[in-house]
Design a protein around this motif. Structure first.
Motif, PDB file in Angstrom:
ATOM      1  N   LYS A   3      61.551  64.767  53.261  1.00 22.53           N
ATOM      2  CA  LYS A   3      60.119  64.652  53.514  1.00 22.53           C
ATOM      3  C   LYS A   3      59.810  63.259  54.040  1.00 22.53           C
ATOM      4  N   SER A   4      59.564  63.178  55.323  1.00 19.82           N
ATOM      5  CA  SER A   4      59.230  61.877  55.894  1.00 19.82           C
ATOM      6  C   SER A   4      57.919  61.975  56.642  1.00 19.82           C
ATOM      7  N   GLU A   5      57.313  60.849  56.837  1.00 16.41           N
ATOM      8  CA  GLU A   5      56.064  60.766  57.565  1.00 16.41           C
ATOM      9  C   GLU A   5      56.333  59.905  58.781  1.00 16.41           C
ATOM     10  N   LYS A   6      56.200  60.493  59.956  1.00 15.81           N
ATOM     11  CA  LYS A   6      56.494  59.744  61.170  1.00 15.81           C
ATOM     12  C   LYS A   6      55.302  58.909  61.595  1.00 15.81           C
ATOM     13  N   SER A   7      55.586  57.792  62.208  1.00 12.08           N
ATOM     14  CA  SER A   7      54.597  56.914  62.814  1.00 12.08           C
ATOM     15  C   SER A   7      53.406  56.661  61.896  1.00 12.08           C
ATOM     16  N   ARG A   8      53.632  56.004  60.801  1.00 13.43           N
ATOM     17  CA  ARG A   8      52.616  55.726  59.790  1.00 13.43           C
ATOM     18  C   ARG A   8      51.855  54.443  60.123  1.00 13.43           C
ATOM     19  N   ARG A   9      50.540  54.533  60.152  1.00 13.73           N
ATOM     20  CA  ARG A   9      49.704  53.352  60.415  1.00 13.73           C
ATOM     21  C   ARG A   9      49.816  52.370  59.251  1.00 13.73           C
ATOM     22  N   VAL A  10      49.812  51.084  59.565  1.00 10.81           N
ATOM     23  CA  VAL A  10      49.924  50.065  58.527  1.00 10.81           C
ATOM     24  C   VAL A  10      48.580  49.432  58.192  1.00 10.81           C
ATOM     25  N   VAL A  11      47.533  49.813  58.894  1.00 11.26           N
ATOM     26  CA  VAL A  11      46.231  49.194  58.715  1.00 11.26           C
ATOM     27  C   VAL A  11      45.749  49.265  57.260  1.00 11.26           C
ATOM     28  N   GLN A  12      46.163  50.283  56.515  1.00 13.15           N
ATOM     29  CA  GLN A  12      45.754  50.381  55.113  1.00 13.15           C
ATOM     30  C   GLN A  12      46.338  49.263  54.260  1.00 13.15           C
ATOM     31  N   PHE A  13      47.370  48.591  54.751  1.00 14.61           N
ATOM     32  CA  PHE A  13      48.008  47.511  54.007  1.00 14.61           C
ATOM     33  C   PHE A  13      47.753  46.140  54.611  1.00 14.61           C
ATOM     34  N   THR A  14      47.255  46.081  55.843  1.00 18.26           N
ATOM     35  CA  THR A  14      47.113  44.793  56.516  1.00 18.26           C
ATOM     36  C   THR A  14      45.635  44.491  56.746  1.00 18.26           C
ATOM     37  N   PRO A  16      41.911  45.411  59.229  1.00 17.99           N
ATOM     38  CA  PRO A  16      41.270  46.357  60.151  1.00 17.99           C
ATOM     39  C   PRO A  16      41.639  46.039  61.601  1.00 17.99           C
ATOM     40  N   GLY A  17      41.974  47.071  62.327  1.00 18.53           N
ATOM     41  CA  GLY A  17      42.325  46.920  63.731  1.00 18.53           C
ATOM     42  C   GLY A  17      43.798  46.703  64.003  1.00 18.53           C
ATOM     43  N   ASP A  18      44.633  46.579  62.963  1.00 15.63           N
ATOM     44  CA  ASP A  18      46.068  46.370  63.171  1.00 15.63           C
ATOM     45  C   ASP A  18      46.638  47.603  63.874  1.00 15.63           C
ATOM     46  N   PRO A  19      47.196  47.445  65.069  1.00 17.74           N
ATOM     47  CA  PRO A  19      47.700  48.597  65.817  1.00 17.74           C
ATOM     48  C   PRO A  19      49.117  49.023  65.442  1.00 17.74           C
ATOM     49  N   MET A  20      49.809  48.240  64.620  1.00 15.55           N
ATOM     50  CA  MET A  20      51.212  48.543  64.336  1.00 15.55           C
ATOM     51  C   MET A  20      51.354  49.856  63.578  1.00 15.55           C
ATOM     52  N   ARG A  21      52.431  50.546  63.894  1.00 15.23           N
ATOM     53  CA  ARG A  21      52.830  51.765  63.192  1.00 15.23           C
ATOM     54  C   ARG A  21      54.286  51.607  62.765  1.00 15.23           C
ATOM     55  N   ILE A  22      54.580  52.122  61.596  1.00 14.06           N
ATOM     56  CA  ILE A  22      55.960  52.142  61.110  1.00 14.06           C
ATOM     57  C   ILE A  22      56.581  53.443  61.610  1.00 14.06           C
ATOM     58  N   ASP A  23      57.815  53.368  62.098  1.00 15.69           N
ATOM     59  CA  ASP A  23      58.450  54.545  62.681  1.00 15.69           C
ATOM     60  C   ASP A  23      58.595  55.698  61.702  1.00 15.69           C
ATOM     61  N   CYS A  24      58.977  55.400  60.472  1.00 20.84           N
ATOM     62  CA  CYS A  24      59.231  56.482  59.518  1.00 20.84           C
ATOM     63  C   CYS A  24      59.054  55.946  58.098  1.00 20.84           C
ATOM     64  N   SER A  25      58.501  56.776  57.224  1.00 19.32           N
ATOM     65  CA  SER A  25      58.459  56.421  55.811  1.00 19.32           C
ATOM     66  C   SER A  25      58.935  57.626  55.010  1.00 19.32           C
ATOM     67  N   TYR A  26      59.391  57.363  53.804  1.00 16.54           N
ATOM     68  CA  TYR A  26      59.909  58.434  52.951  1.00 16.54           C
ATOM     69  C   TYR A  26      59.619  58.087  51.499  1.00 16.54           C
ATOM     70  N   HIS A  27      59.705  59.109  50.643  1.00 16.95           N
ATOM     71  CA  HIS A  27      59.541  58.942  49.197  1.00 16.95           C
ATOM     72  C   HIS A  27      60.874  59.256  48.538  1.00 16.95           C
ATOM     73  N   ARG A  28      61.263  58.392  47.600  1.00 19.68           N
ATOM     74  CA  ARG A  28      62.514  58.611  46.878  1.00 19.68           C
ATOM     75  C   ARG A  28      62.391  58.007  45.497  1.00 19.68           C
ATOM     76  N   ASN A  29      62.479  58.833  44.474  1.00 22.91           N
ATOM     77  CA  ASN A  29      62.468  58.366  43.083  1.00 22.91           C
ATOM     78  C   ASN A  29      61.330  57.385  42.792  1.00 22.91           C
ATOM     79  N   GLY A  30      60.127  57.717  43.201  1.00 23.66           N
ATOM     80  CA  GLY A  30      58.976  56.872  42.933  1.00 23.66           C
ATOM     81  C   GLY A  30      58.840  55.659  43.834  1.00 23.66           C
ATOM     82  N   THR A  31      59.668  55.565  44.830  1.00 27.91           N
ATOM     83  CA  THR A  31      59.644  54.447  45.773  1.00 27.91           C
ATOM     84  C   THR A  31      59.322  54.983  47.158  1.00 27.91           C
ATOM     85  N   ARG A  32      58.518  54.258  47.890  1.00 27.34           N
ATOM     86  CA  ARG A  32      58.289  54.619  49.289  1.00 27.34           C
ATOM     87  C   ARG A  32      59.109  53.683  50.149  1.00 27.34           C
ATOM     88  N   GLY A  33      59.882  54.271  51.032  1.00 31.53           N
ATOM     89  CA  GLY A  33      60.698  53.500  51.964  1.00 31.53           C
ATOM     90  C   GLY A  33      60.072  53.502  53.339  1.00 31.53           C
TER      91      GLY A  33
END
Length: 114
Positions: A3-14, A16-33
């Motif tokens: 279960k991965s999420e492609k192209s995740r926006r980072v604005v929720q962590f940085t 407003p207006g940050d255009p960067m996207r992370i290529d892929c994120s995943y969940h594993r044992n309570g950790t998000r990678g």
């Protein structure tokens, strides 16, 4: 990678207006990678951008996080630019992974992905 999420926006962590996207994120044992592909040969400054982003995500996320950077070349410790990239990533808690080693790296957490 399960279960991965492609192209995740980072604005929720940085900011407003940050255009960067992370290529892929995943969940594993309570950790998000978070995994970002980066090209040392085409865009060496992208490494610093990812480091900055990771440093914003880690303390602001409501979960434990881990980071990896998939590089287009194998980082050679005899090359000063490669050492700079490797050390910059590791100092920020980002695991550098060469494209050649990505399949092996991805197979390790696969059984525990949610």
């Amino acid at each position: 990678m399960g279960k991965s999420e492609k192209s995740r926006r980072v604005v929720q962590f940085t900011f407003p207006g940050d255009p960067m996207r992370i290529d892929c994120s995943y969940h594993r044992n309570g950790t998000r990678g978070f995994v970002q592909t980066l090209s040392l040969s085409r865009s060496p400054m992208a490494y610093k951008e990812y480091v900055c982003t990771a440093r914003h995500i880690a303390p602001r996320a409501a979960f434990k996080s881990e980071f990896a950077a998939v590089t287009d070349v194998t980082l050679d410790s005899d090359n000063i630019r490669h050492r700079f990239v490797r050390d910059t990533l590791r100092d920020a808690g980002i695991e550098p992974i060469s494209m050649e080693g990505f399949a092996v790296w991805a197979a390790k957490p696969k059984p525990s992905l949610q």
